[in-house]
Write a protein that holds these residues in place. Structure first.
Motif, PDB file in Angstrom:
ATOM      1  N   GLN A 188      -2.055  -5.768  16.290  1.00  0.00           N
ATOM      2  CA  GLN A 188      -3.510  -5.758  16.460  1.00  0.00           C
ATOM      3  C   GLN A 188      -3.928  -4.400  17.016  1.00  0.00           C
ATOM      4  OE1 GLN A 188      -3.013  -9.797  18.787  1.00  0.00           O
ATOM      5  NE2 GLN A 188      -5.192  -9.401  18.515  1.00  0.00           N
ATOM      6  N   GLY A 189      -5.103  -3.935  16.553  1.00  0.00           N
ATOM      7  CA  GLY A 189      -5.621  -2.667  17.062  1.00  0.00           C
ATOM      8  C   GLY A 189      -4.974  -1.453  16.441  1.00  0.00           C
ATOM      9  N   ASN A 190      -4.134  -1.653  15.448  1.00  0.00           N
ATOM     10  CA  ASN A 190      -3.450  -0.531  14.791  1.00  0.00           C
ATOM     11  C   ASN A 190      -4.214  -0.090  13.552  1.00  0.00           C
ATOM     12  OD1 ASN A 190      -2.699  -3.080  13.603  1.00  0.00           O
ATOM     13  ND2 ASN A 190      -1.154  -1.984  12.400  1.00  0.00           N
ATOM     14  N   ASP A 191      -3.987   1.158  13.143  1.00  0.00           N
ATOM     15  CA  ASP A 191      -4.535   1.621  11.872  1.00  0.00           C
ATOM     16  C   ASP A 191      -3.423   1.978  10.884  1.00  0.00           C
ATOM     17  OD1 ASP A 191      -3.547   4.154  12.586  1.00  0.00           O
ATOM     18  OD2 ASP A 191      -5.521   4.964  13.106  1.00  0.00           O
ATOM     19  N   SER A 192      -2.168   1.802  11.320  1.00  0.00           N
ATOM     20  CA  SER A 192      -1.030   2.151  10.482  1.00  0.00           C
ATOM     21  C   SER A 192       0.210   1.456  11.026  1.00  0.00           C
ATOM     22  CB  SER A 192      -0.827   3.674  10.451  1.00  0.00           C
ATOM     23  OG  SER A 192      -0.839   4.212  11.770  1.00  0.00           O
ATOM     24  N   LEU A 193       1.291   1.589  10.278  1.00  0.00           N
ATOM     25  CA  LEU A 193       2.568   1.019  10.690  1.00  0.00           C
ATOM     26  C   LEU A 193       3.646   2.039  10.342  1.00  0.00           C
ATOM     27  CD1 LEU A 193       3.549  -1.964  11.689  1.00  0.00           C
ATOM     28  CD2 LEU A 193       4.520  -2.074   9.392  1.00  0.00           C
ATOM     29  N   VAL A 194       4.518   2.318  11.298  1.00  0.00           N
ATOM     30  CA  VAL A 194       5.576   3.301  11.088  1.00  0.00           C
ATOM     31  C   VAL A 194       6.913   2.576  10.950  1.00  0.00           C
ATOM     32  CG1 VAL A 194       6.817   5.265  12.087  1.00  0.00           C
ATOM     33  CG2 VAL A 194       4.327   5.095  12.336  1.00  0.00           C
ATOM     34  N   VAL A 195       7.701   3.004   9.968  1.00  0.00           N
ATOM     35  CA  VAL A 195       9.053   2.471   9.769  1.00  0.00           C
ATOM     36  C   VAL A 195      10.027   3.640   9.848  1.00  0.00           C
ATOM     37  CG1 VAL A 195      10.624   1.319   8.161  1.00  0.00           C
ATOM     38  CG2 VAL A 195       8.243   0.543   8.352  1.00  0.00           C
ATOM     39  N   TRP A 196      11.076   3.481  10.692  1.00  0.00           N
ATOM     40  CA  TRP A 196      12.023   4.583  10.895  1.00  0.00           C
ATOM     41  C   TRP A 196      13.441   4.065  11.043  1.00  0.00           C
ATOM     42  CZ3 TRP A 196      14.916   6.162  15.404  1.00  0.00           C
ATOM     43  CH2 TRP A 196      15.522   7.431  15.278  1.00  0.00           C
ATOM     44  N   ASN A 197      14.349   4.746  10.368  1.00  0.00           N
ATOM     45  CA  ASN A 197      15.784   4.564  10.589  1.00  0.00           C
ATOM     46  C   ASN A 197      16.448   5.906  10.284  1.00  0.00           C
ATOM     47  OD1 ASN A 197      18.686   4.088   9.653  1.00  0.00           O
ATOM     48  ND2 ASN A 197      18.172   2.065  10.468  1.00  0.00           N
ATOM     49  N   GLY A 223       0.821  -1.210   0.000  1.00  0.00           N
ATOM     50  CA  GLY A 223       0.000   0.000   0.000  1.00  0.00           C
ATOM     51  C   GLY A 223       0.850   1.252   0.000  1.00  0.00           C
ATOM     52  N   ASP A 224       0.214   2.379   0.312  1.00  0.00           N
ATOM     53  CA  ASP A 224       0.892   3.673   0.284  1.00  0.00           C
ATOM     54  C   ASP A 224       1.381   4.071   1.677  1.00  0.00           C
ATOM     55  OD1 ASP A 224       0.396   3.950  -2.428  1.00  0.00           O
ATOM     56  OD2 ASP A 224      -1.482   5.057  -2.118  1.00  0.00           O
ATOM     57  N   TYR A 225       2.352   4.975   1.674  1.00  0.00           N
ATOM     58  CA  TYR A 225       2.830   5.549   2.931  1.00  0.00           C
ATOM     59  C   TYR A 225       3.009   7.057   2.775  1.00  0.00           C
ATOM     60  CZ  TYR A 225       7.587   5.755   0.928  1.00  0.00           C
ATOM     61  OH  TYR A 225       8.677   6.032   0.140  1.00  0.00           O
ATOM     62  N   LYS A 226       2.982   7.757   3.912  1.00  0.00           N
ATOM     63  CA  LYS A 226       3.320   9.170   3.955  1.00  0.00           C
ATOM     64  C   LYS A 226       4.796   9.304   4.302  1.00  0.00           C
ATOM     65  CE  LYS A 226      -1.158  11.121   5.388  1.00  0.00           C
ATOM     66  NZ  LYS A 226      -1.848  11.902   6.460  1.00  0.00           N
ATOM     67  N   ASP A 227       5.512  10.083   3.504  1.00  0.00           N
ATOM     68  CA  ASP A 227       6.947  10.257   3.683  1.00  0.00           C
ATOM     69  C   ASP A 227       7.204  11.562   4.430  1.00  0.00           C
ATOM     70  OD1 ASP A 227       9.690  10.469   3.529  1.00  0.00           O
ATOM     71  OD2 ASP A 227       9.801   9.847   1.431  1.00  0.00           O
ATOM     72  N   LYS A 228       7.542  11.450   5.711  1.00  0.00           N
ATOM     73  CA  LYS A 228       7.797  12.636   6.534  1.00  0.00           C
ATOM     74  C   LYS A 228       8.975  13.436   6.004  1.00  0.00           C
ATOM     75  CE  LYS A 228       8.656  14.095  11.297  1.00  0.00           C
ATOM     76  NZ  LYS A 228       8.862  13.644  12.713  1.00  0.00           N
ATOM     77  N   ASP A 230      11.581   7.648   7.256  1.00  0.00           N
ATOM     78  CA  ASP A 230      10.582   8.005   8.268  1.00  0.00           C
ATOM     79  C   ASP A 230       9.221   7.979   7.582  1.00  0.00           C
ATOM     80  OD1 ASP A 230       9.232   8.837  10.492  1.00  0.00           O
ATOM     81  OD2 ASP A 230      10.437  10.628  10.850  1.00  0.00           O
ATOM     82  N   ARG A 231       8.525   6.837   7.702  1.00  0.00           N
ATOM     83  CA  ARG A 231       7.312   6.598   6.912  1.00  0.00           C
ATOM     84  C   ARG A 231       6.158   6.138   7.781  1.00  0.00           C
ATOM     85  NH1 ARG A 231      10.739   2.877   2.599  1.00  0.00           N
ATOM     86  NH2 ARG A 231      11.796   4.618   1.530  1.00  0.00           N
ATOM     87  N   ILE A 232       4.985   6.681   7.505  1.00  0.00           N
ATOM     88  CA  ILE A 232       3.748   6.183   8.107  1.00  0.00           C
ATOM     89  C   ILE A 232       2.989   5.417   7.038  1.00  0.00           C
ATOM     90  CG2 ILE A 232       1.566   6.757   9.223  1.00  0.00           C
ATOM     91  CD1 ILE A 232       2.843   9.251  10.343  1.00  0.00           C
ATOM     92  N   HIS A 233       2.993   4.100   7.152  1.00  0.00           N
ATOM     93  CA  HIS A 233       2.235   3.277   6.209  1.00  0.00           C
ATOM     94  C   HIS A 233       0.760   3.346   6.579  1.00  0.00           C
ATOM     95  CE1 HIS A 233       5.666   1.502   4.090  1.00  0.00           C
ATOM     96  NE2 HIS A 233       6.296   1.734   5.223  1.00  0.00           N
ATOM     97  N   LEU A 234      -0.074   3.638   5.594  1.00  0.00           N
ATOM     98  CA  LEU A 234      -1.452   4.046   5.849  1.00  0.00           C
ATOM     99  C   LEU A 234      -2.420   2.890   6.024  1.00  0.00           C
ATOM    100  CD1 LEU A 234      -1.547   6.985   3.284  1.00  0.00           C
ATOM    101  CD2 LEU A 234      -1.213   7.117   5.763  1.00  0.00           C
ATOM    102  N   SER A 243       0.967   1.122  15.239  1.00  0.00           N
ATOM    103  CA  SER A 243       0.577   2.497  15.543  1.00  0.00           C
ATOM    104  C   SER A 243      -0.893   2.788  15.275  1.00  0.00           C
ATOM    105  CB  SER A 243       1.413   3.474  14.687  1.00  0.00           C
ATOM    106  OG  SER A 243       2.788   3.190  14.764  1.00  0.00           O
ATOM    107  N   VAL A 244      -1.404   3.759  16.020  1.00  0.00           N
ATOM    108  CA  VAL A 244      -2.676   4.418  15.733  1.00  0.00           C
ATOM    109  C   VAL A 244      -2.333   5.879  15.488  1.00  0.00           C
ATOM    110  CG1 VAL A 244      -4.941   5.093  16.618  1.00  0.00           C
ATOM    111  CG2 VAL A 244      -4.016   2.828  17.157  1.00  0.00           C
ATOM    112  N   THR A 245      -2.391   6.307  14.234  1.00  0.00           N
ATOM    113  CA  THR A 245      -1.992   7.667  13.881  1.00  0.00           C
ATOM    114  C   THR A 245      -3.115   8.497  13.279  1.00  0.00           C
ATOM    115  OG1 THR A 245      -1.282   6.990  11.657  1.00  0.00           O
ATOM    116  CG2 THR A 245       0.375   6.887  13.428  1.00  0.00           C
ATOM    117  N   LYS A 246      -4.282   7.868  13.060  1.00  0.00           N
ATOM    118  CA  LYS A 246      -5.385   8.575  12.394  1.00  0.00           C
ATOM    119  C   LYS A 246      -6.438   9.071  13.369  1.00  0.00           C
ATOM    120  CE  LYS A 246      -4.688   5.564   8.393  1.00  0.00           C
ATOM    121  NZ  LYS A 246      -5.280   4.552   7.480  1.00  0.00           N
TER     122      LYS A 246
END
Length: 284
Positions: free
Chosen positions: A227-236, A177-182, A202-206, A261-264
């Motif tokens: 479980q219980g998340n609405d997104s997934l964040v990847v960071w390095n 899927g898509d991600y937001k690129d910080k 630094d990405r928030i996968h939507l 993560s829950v970011t929405k």
């Protein structure tokens, strides 16, 4: 309350720690921040979490590494100017208490509670509990309950730093899927395939990714279940690590953050509960 036999308490530099050791694994939790620092399965005796060698383990700052708890907002998404309120909320900088511990044939479970859940930027009545189960897998569950009379919204994350031998030989599997690129003014981009990391990330996968596998040198090493998340964040941070005071300039080579993560924004009505769960499953 006396802890069960597989749980012991220790102190160092003014901080208190919960140590868990059973037939399946060992783990360490700092009561400062309710912060899981280590998970070493007995099956291969290899650490799955990464903690910076320069982390502040004296209560002066949030701990760099392990599993920081972000709550009730993620990053600086608190509706104020940056710097007005603490990044990632206020649970990771307070002292938690050990509420309960149990053990059975599947492992050891401890329950922790923060000192307070109401502070500037989030003035609602609620309770928060953290349950950490150490068995063949490490399961971390953060539960939020609205104990007040009005609804509220919040964001949260289990900001887990995973240990890898070499980030240049690491691949993340199961993310799509898509991600937001910080790092690119929040541009929306498609997830790369194969998913490797060769620069600051630094990405928030939507999408609510439920299963991610961390592979190193073409061998699956750790599975991350959410479980219980609405997104997934990847960071390095890559070479920006040199500008982070509590991180080794080359530490980025040995870690990757995969954050359930829950970011929405999650709204809880009075009496409602929500649970964010991350399970770390070693692949041996």
């Amino acid at each position: 309350m006396s802890p069960v036999a597989s749980v012991s308490l220790s102190e160092s530099n003014g901080l208190s720690f919960v140590n868990i050791e059973n037939a399946f694994a060992s783990a360490k939790i700092s009561l400062f921040g309710g912060h899981v620092l280590s998970f070493i399965p007995a099956a291969d005796n290899k650490e799955r979490l990464w903690v910076s060698p320069h982390a502040y383990l004296n209560g002066e700052r949030p701990i760099r590494g392990g599993i920081p708890i972000c709550w009730p907002w993620f990053a600086n998404d608190h509706g104020r100017d940056d710097g007005e309120l603490p990044s990632h909320g206020f649970l990771r900088t307070q002292v938690w208490k050990l509420v309960n511990s149990t053990e059975d044939s599947k492992g050891t479970t401890v329950e922790l509670a923060p000192s307070f859940t109401r502070a500037e930027g989030f003035e609602y009545d609620c309770s928060v509990s953290l349950r950490v189960h150490v068995g063949e897998n490490l399961q971390v569950s953060l539960e939020t309950e609205n104990t007040g009379v009005i609804p509220f919204s919040f964001n949260t994350a289990l900001h887990t730093y995973f240990h890898v031998e070499n980030i240049k030989h690491t691949e993340l599997k199961g993310i799509s899927g898509d991600y937001k690129d910080k790092l690119d003014d929040w541009a929306v981009k498609p997830t790369p395939a194969p998913y490797t990391i060769d620069a600051e990330t630094d990405r928030i996968h939507l999408s609510a990714v439920k299963q991610t596998t961390i592979a190193v040198d073409d061998k699956d090493f750790t599975e991350v279940l959410s479980q219980g998340n609405d997104s997934l964040v990847v960071w390095n941070p890559w070479q920006s690590a040199a500008s982070i005071s509590d991180m080794d300039p080359f530490g980025y080579n040995h870690m990757v953050c995969v954050e359930s993560s829950v970011t929405k924004g999650l709204e809880l009505a009075p009496g409602e509960k929500a649970e964010l769960v991350q399970t770390v499953r070693p692949i041996t």
